[in-house]
Write a protein that holds these residues in place. Structure first.
Motif, mmCIF file in Angstrom:
data_model
loop_
_atom_site.group_PDB
_atom_site.id
_atom_site.type_symbol
_atom_site.label_atom_id
_atom_site.label_comp_id
_atom_site.label_asym_id
_atom_site.label_seq_id
_atom_site.Cartn_x
_atom_site.Cartn_y
_atom_site.Cartn_z
ATOM 1 N N LYS A 1 0.628 -1.182 0.103
ATOM 2 C CA LYS A 1 0.001 -0.059 -0.103
ATOM 3 C C LYS A 1 0.796 1.423 -0.078
ATOM 4 C CE LYS A 1 -3.873 -2.360 0.291
ATOM 5 N NZ LYS A 1 -4.782 -2.483 -1.079
ATOM 6 N N LEU A 2 2.058 1.187 -0.641
ATOM 7 C CA LEU A 2 2.866 2.396 -0.908
ATOM 8 C C LEU A 2 2.760 3.322 -2.102
ATOM 9 C CD1 LEU A 2 6.121 0.696 0.805
ATOM 10 C CD2 LEU A 2 4.259 2.135 1.909
ATOM 11 N N LEU A 3 3.402 4.324 -2.144
ATOM 12 C CA LEU A 3 3.304 4.973 -3.382
ATOM 13 C C LEU A 3 4.528 4.973 -4.198
ATOM 14 C CD1 LEU A 3 1.668 7.992 -1.806
ATOM 15 C CD2 LEU A 3 0.611 6.240 -3.106
ATOM 16 N N ASN A 4 4.579 5.802 -5.258
ATOM 17 C CA ASN A 4 5.711 5.857 -5.905
ATOM 18 C C ASN A 4 6.146 7.258 -6.642
ATOM 19 O OD1 ASN A 4 8.285 4.782 -7.450
ATOM 20 N ND2 ASN A 4 7.270 2.803 -8.156
ATOM 21 N N GLY A 5 7.274 7.617 -7.138
ATOM 22 C CA GLY A 5 7.450 8.903 -7.692
ATOM 23 C C GLY A 5 6.569 8.926 -9.404
ATOM 24 N N GLY A 6 6.401 9.892 -9.637
ATOM 25 C CA GLY A 6 5.871 10.577 -11.298
ATOM 26 C C GLY A 6 4.462 10.003 -10.938
ATOM 27 N N LEU A 7 3.949 10.008 -12.347
ATOM 28 C CA LEU A 7 2.710 9.576 -12.561
ATOM 29 C C LEU A 7 2.243 8.292 -11.970
ATOM 30 C CD1 LEU A 7 1.941 10.993 -16.088
ATOM 31 C CD2 LEU A 7 1.340 12.077 -13.836
ATOM 32 N N MET B 1 11.687 5.160 -2.803
ATOM 33 C CA MET B 1 12.451 6.057 -4.012
ATOM 34 C C MET B 1 13.751 6.116 -3.683
ATOM 35 S SD MET B 1 9.492 8.926 -3.804
ATOM 36 C CE MET B 1 10.279 9.945 -5.200
ATOM 37 N N TYR B 2 14.366 6.110 -2.672
ATOM 38 C CA TYR B 2 15.841 6.335 -2.368
ATOM 39 C C TYR B 2 16.456 4.971 -2.844
ATOM 40 C CZ TYR B 2 20.519 6.448 0.106
ATOM 41 O OH TYR B 2 21.649 6.536 0.226
ATOM 42 N N THR C 1 0.371 10.895 1.403
ATOM 43 C CA THR C 1 0.549 11.180 2.838
ATOM 44 C C THR C 1 -0.627 11.687 3.416
ATOM 45 O OG1 THR C 1 3.059 11.373 2.646
ATOM 46 C CG2 THR C 1 2.022 12.045 4.782
ATOM 47 N N ALA C 2 -1.260 12.786 2.707
ATOM 48 C CA ALA C 2 -2.637 13.307 3.179
ATOM 49 C C ALA C 2 -3.671 12.311 3.299
ATOM 50 C CB ALA C 2 -3.006 14.508 2.379
ATOM 51 N N PHE C 3 -3.691 11.355 2.246
ATOM 52 C CA PHE C 3 -4.767 10.291 2.044
ATOM 53 C C PHE C 3 -4.519 9.173 3.187
ATOM 54 C CE2 PHE C 3 -6.125 12.539 -1.897
ATOM 55 C CZ PHE C 3 -7.425 12.570 -1.631
ATOM 56 N N PHE C 4 -3.163 8.778 3.017
ATOM 57 C CA PHE C 4 -2.991 7.174 3.623
ATOM 58 C C PHE C 4 -2.260 7.414 4.882
ATOM 59 C CE2 PHE C 4 -3.087 7.043 -0.955
ATOM 60 C CZ PHE C 4 -4.465 6.281 -1.218
ATOM 61 N N GLY C 5 -1.560 8.764 5.442
ATOM 62 C CA GLY C 5 -0.996 8.591 6.765
ATOM 63 C C GLY C 5 0.628 8.962 6.345
ATOM 64 N N ILE C 6 1.413 9.462 7.582
ATOM 65 C CA ILE C 6 2.553 9.930 7.553
ATOM 66 C C ILE C 6 3.386 8.532 7.302
ATOM 67 C CG2 ILE C 6 2.855 9.479 10.073
ATOM 68 C CD1 ILE C 6 4.837 12.111 7.502
ATOM 69 N N GLN C 7 2.992 7.250 7.864
ATOM 70 C CA GLN C 7 3.919 6.074 7.669
ATOM 71 C C GLN C 7 4.118 5.832 6.316
ATOM 72 O OE1 GLN C 7 2.323 2.377 8.906
ATOM 73 N NE2 GLN C 7 4.055 2.290 10.614
ATOM 74 N N VAL C 8 3.006 5.948 5.420
ATOM 75 C CA VAL C 8 3.122 5.583 3.975
ATOM 76 C C VAL C 8 3.899 6.381 3.133
ATOM 77 C CG1 VAL C 8 1.746 5.669 1.925
ATOM 78 C CG2 VAL C 8 0.799 4.499 3.781
ATOM 79 N N GLY C 9 3.854 7.687 3.473
ATOM 80 C CA GLY C 9 4.996 8.639 3.018
ATOM 81 C C GLY C 9 6.283 8.310 3.341
ATOM 82 N N LEU C 10 6.452 8.061 4.529
ATOM 83 C CA LEU C 10 8.075 7.663 5.108
ATOM 84 C C LEU C 10 8.569 6.510 4.376
ATOM 85 C CD1 LEU C 10 7.653 8.534 8.965
ATOM 86 C CD2 LEU C 10 8.704 9.942 7.184
#
Length: 291
Positions: free
Chosen positions: A39-45, A190-191, A175-184
């Motif tokens: 349930k994580l994100l990625n960069g770009g589109l 990404m790193y 992060t606004a939708f899924f929480g700070i943990q997802v963003g971190l």
């Protein structure tokens, strides 16, 4: 097919297209196998497509393809044809790869706090490897890459800065939708992805570059060429203080050959000056290209 406008042969075009498609497919596998179960994100589109998938269950590949269509048109109008064509190949392959490998989402168990970090690592590695292969063959996966290139060419904006700004906005929304943990955790992905991509672009094999200053130039060069089978280039310099003419020897060897070379030099001239640095990419006779 007439590819004269690309300034490359058909064989080279086919080879690059295959490699771009392979890289895009590896990226798609990384997303479906590790990123989405976490349930994580990625960069770009891809990040926007993942947000849409989590919120509305829209297939990631489909939304990614639709979001890129306006950018394809913009790229045709503003960027060169070679970049646009290879970007279309990369993006279309990535989009359909995401669709066809979607069953991989169910292969691994949903990420928990225990294994989410592992998913981040492996997802980042696969994504970085795939993107690195795409970039090393003059392609891209669309989205932010197109916007960044246009920003660079039209407004002389740094590509890295433009990409960072847009990725920051996307991660902030997620992060606004899924929480700070997802963003971190996404920042970790990404790193890792960026680091692996950088290694692919620069080459996995770190060679050693040596600068050798010695008065026994002929003896050292003969020993290195005969015992290590490595070439040496001799540059001509002058001591800044003594004004003495000196020979500067330039040589590149593999890490395994370095101890032997240092030993050879010391046996011939124990007062020789040796400077050793890492070099990330070497092309030419005696060194094999990774891609």
């Amino acid at each position: 097919m007439n590819i004269n406008f690309l300034n490359m042969s058909k064989v080279e075009f086919i080879k690059k297209s295959i490699m771009i498609s392979l890289g895009s497919l590896i990226n798609a596998i990384g997303v479906n196998l590790f990123i989405i179960p976490s349930k994580l994100l990625n960069g770009g589109l891809s990040g926007i497509s993942l947000i849409l998938h989590y919120l509305f269950q829209i297939p990631v590949g489909l939304s990614l393809l639709l979001l890129n269509i306006p950018l394809f048109i913009l790229s045709i109008l503003k960027v060169d044809k070679k970049f646009t064509l290879f970007t279309i190949i990369g993006t279309v392959t990535l989009s359909f790869g995401l669709m066809f490998t979607a069953p991989l989402i169910k292969v691994l168990s949903p990420a928990s706090d225990v294994n989410r970090l592992l998913y981040c690592i492996y997802g980042g590695v696969l994504s970085g490897l795939g993107i690195g292969i795409v970039f090393s063959n003059q392609g891209s996966t669309g989205g932010i890459d197109i916007i960044s290139v246009i920003a660079k060419r039209r407004y002389n904006m740094d590509i890295g800065l433009a990409s960072f700004a847009m990725n920051f906005i996307i991660i902030s929304i997620g992060t606004a939708f899924f929480g700070i943990q997802v963003g971190l955790y996404t920042l970790i992905v990404m790193y890792i992805s960026s680091s692996v991509m950088d290694r692919v672009l620069k080459g996995f094999s770190r060679q050693k570059m040596l600068i050798i200053v010695t008065k026994k130039t002929e003896d050292v060069s003969s020993a290195v060429m005969s015992k290590l089978r490595r070439g040496i280039t001799i540059l001509y310099g002058e001591g800044a203080y003594t004004k003495e003419k000196i020979n500067i020897m330039y040589c590149v060897v593999s890490p395994t050959q370095l101890p032997k070379l240092k030993q050879l030099v010391r046996e011939i001239d124990e007062n020789a000056f040796i400077s050793i640095t890492d070099t990330s990419e070497v092309q030419g006779k005696g060194f094999v290209n990774i891609l």
